[in-house]
Design an enzyme around this catalytic site. Structure first.
Site, PDB file in Angstrom:
ATOM      1  N   ASP A 185     -10.901   3.131   4.012  1.00 34.64           N
ATOM      2  CA  ASP A 185     -11.358   1.735   3.944  1.00 34.64           C
ATOM      3  C   ASP A 185     -12.883   1.658   3.869  1.00 34.64           C
ATOM      4  O   ASP A 185     -13.432   0.604   3.548  1.00 34.64           O
ATOM      5  CB  ASP A 185     -10.895   0.975   5.202  1.00 34.64           C
ATOM      6  N   GLN A 204      -4.571  -1.169   9.604  1.00 35.66           N
ATOM      7  CA  GLN A 204      -4.535  -2.520   9.036  1.00 35.66           C
ATOM      8  C   GLN A 204      -5.151  -3.523  10.014  1.00 35.66           C
ATOM      9  O   GLN A 204      -4.771  -3.574  11.179  1.00 35.66           O
ATOM     10  CB  GLN A 204      -3.075  -2.894   8.717  1.00 35.66           C
ATOM     11  N   LYS A 227       0.845  -1.204   0.000  1.00 37.61           N
ATOM     12  CA  LYS A 227       0.000   0.000   0.000  1.00 37.61           C
ATOM     13  C   LYS A 227       0.877   1.250   0.000  1.00 37.61           C
ATOM     14  O   LYS A 227       0.617   2.205  -0.736  1.00 37.61           O
ATOM     15  CB  LYS A 227      -0.931  -0.010   1.223  1.00 37.61           C
TER      16      LYS A 227
END
Ligand code: NAD
Length: 295
Positions: free
Chosen positions: A121, A98, A54
């Site tokens: 997200d 994460q 990422k």
């Protein structure tokens, strides 16, 4: 019949290029580049790989990337303090924590602490609510990537019968809502669904997001259907190693479906590309600018 194999890798690359191409105009308008902050707690090997990818992809798109690596014994209060600092930092447009987090930390409390306008997200309940209500917001990356692939293959999705297998908050449920918003007739199937093969055979669009290797068989699929395989399962390759397979029997379904995503190289590459897209969109909205068209 031999299905068209949907090249998620190529589509994701093109999306990443469109994101990168839009960064200079944002910079010219605001004097800064969009910024993504990724937070990882602990040493989970798969998470470390995802976070590195990422970060690299963000920088390759010309955006700023900062990764905060915290030890596994970080307390929830310490993590919440970092999230609060990132919320307050004007240079940060996107915050990604994460998952999974260590067991002593309440994931939902951490997600709830992220500023919804920086929630790239799309997991915050405010963004889940916006999606359910048909309001603009940040949408989870994997299902949004699946819809982009579907629209690339099929064009207008209105009126099509869609079956989504799996009802998780990060894939199945938002996938069903995105397809509903595009006027599909959607069935959300799950572990308690009766006669799942018969339900799947109704689908013009079949999305599998279960986490069970090669569960969906060729005789579950209507001839010509478009199949999106979200599953990522590592199994024994029979030669002393391992390999990745999806939730569908790719070889079998390729004989029946009209189009199908492979694993790897289908949905997987879309997730990071959409994360970059979400970061760019969040940056525009926070700056009071309209997000670039075509993303
Ligand atoms: P999850 O475990 O949270 O949810 C799985 C869902 O499948 C549940 O809703 C459950 O009801 C359903 N299910 C389980 N067994 C079933 C059965 N026998 N029949 C029908 N439904 C059943 O999983 P998730 O987070 O939604 O992920 C699903 C899969 O997608 C996993 O393989 C995961 O690794 C993969 N995934 C891939 C990406 C990507 O970037 N490609 C992103 C997220 C998840």
């Amino acid at each position: 019949m031999s299905a068209r194999v949907i090249d998620g890798k190529a589509f994701a690359l093109a999306l990443r290029e469109r994101v990168a191409a839009a960064v200079p105009a944002f910079r010219a308008a605001t004097g800064r580049v969009p910024g993504l902050s990724v937070v990882i707690v602990g040493e989970d090997a798969a998470s470390q790989v995802y976070v590195r990818s990422k970060g690299k992809a963000t920088e390759a798109a010309g955006m700023a990337s900062v990764t905060h690596r915290l030890p596994a014994d970080t307390t929830q209060a310490e993590l919440l303090a970092l999230v609060a600092a990132l919320n307050a930092d004007e240079a940060v447009d996107g915050i990604l924590v994460q998952l999974p987090l260590p067991r002593h930390i309440d994931e939902s409390a951490v997600i709830a602490a992220i500023d919804p306008d920086k929630d790239v997200d799309g997991f915050h309940v405010v963004n889940a609510g916006r999606l359910a209500a048909g309001l603009p917001g940040l949408v989870p990356c994997t299902p949004l990537g699946c819809v982009m692939l579907l629209e690339d293959v099929l064009g207008d999705l209105a009126g099509l019968d869609a079956v989504v297998i799996g009802r998780s908050n990060i894939v199945g449920k938002p996938m069903a809502q995105l397809l509903t918003a595009r006027s599909c007739t959607v069935t959300l199937a799950h572990s308690r669904t009766r006669d799942l093969p018969a339900v799947c055979r109704r689908a013009d669009i079949l999305v599998a997001a279960v986490g069970r290797p090669e569960m969906v068989k060729a005789d579950w699929v209507k001839p010509g259907a478009t199949v999106i395989d979200v599953g990522i399962n590592r199994i024994d390759d029979g030669a002393g190693g391992t390999k990745l397979v999806g939730d569908v029997d790719f070889a079998g379904l390729s004989e029946v479906a009209g189009a199908i995503t492979p694993v790897p190289g289908g949905v997987g590459p879309m997730t990071i590309a959409v994360l970059l897209r979400n970061t760019l969109v969040a940056a525009h909205l926070r700056a009071g600018l309209a997000p670039p068209a075509g993303l």
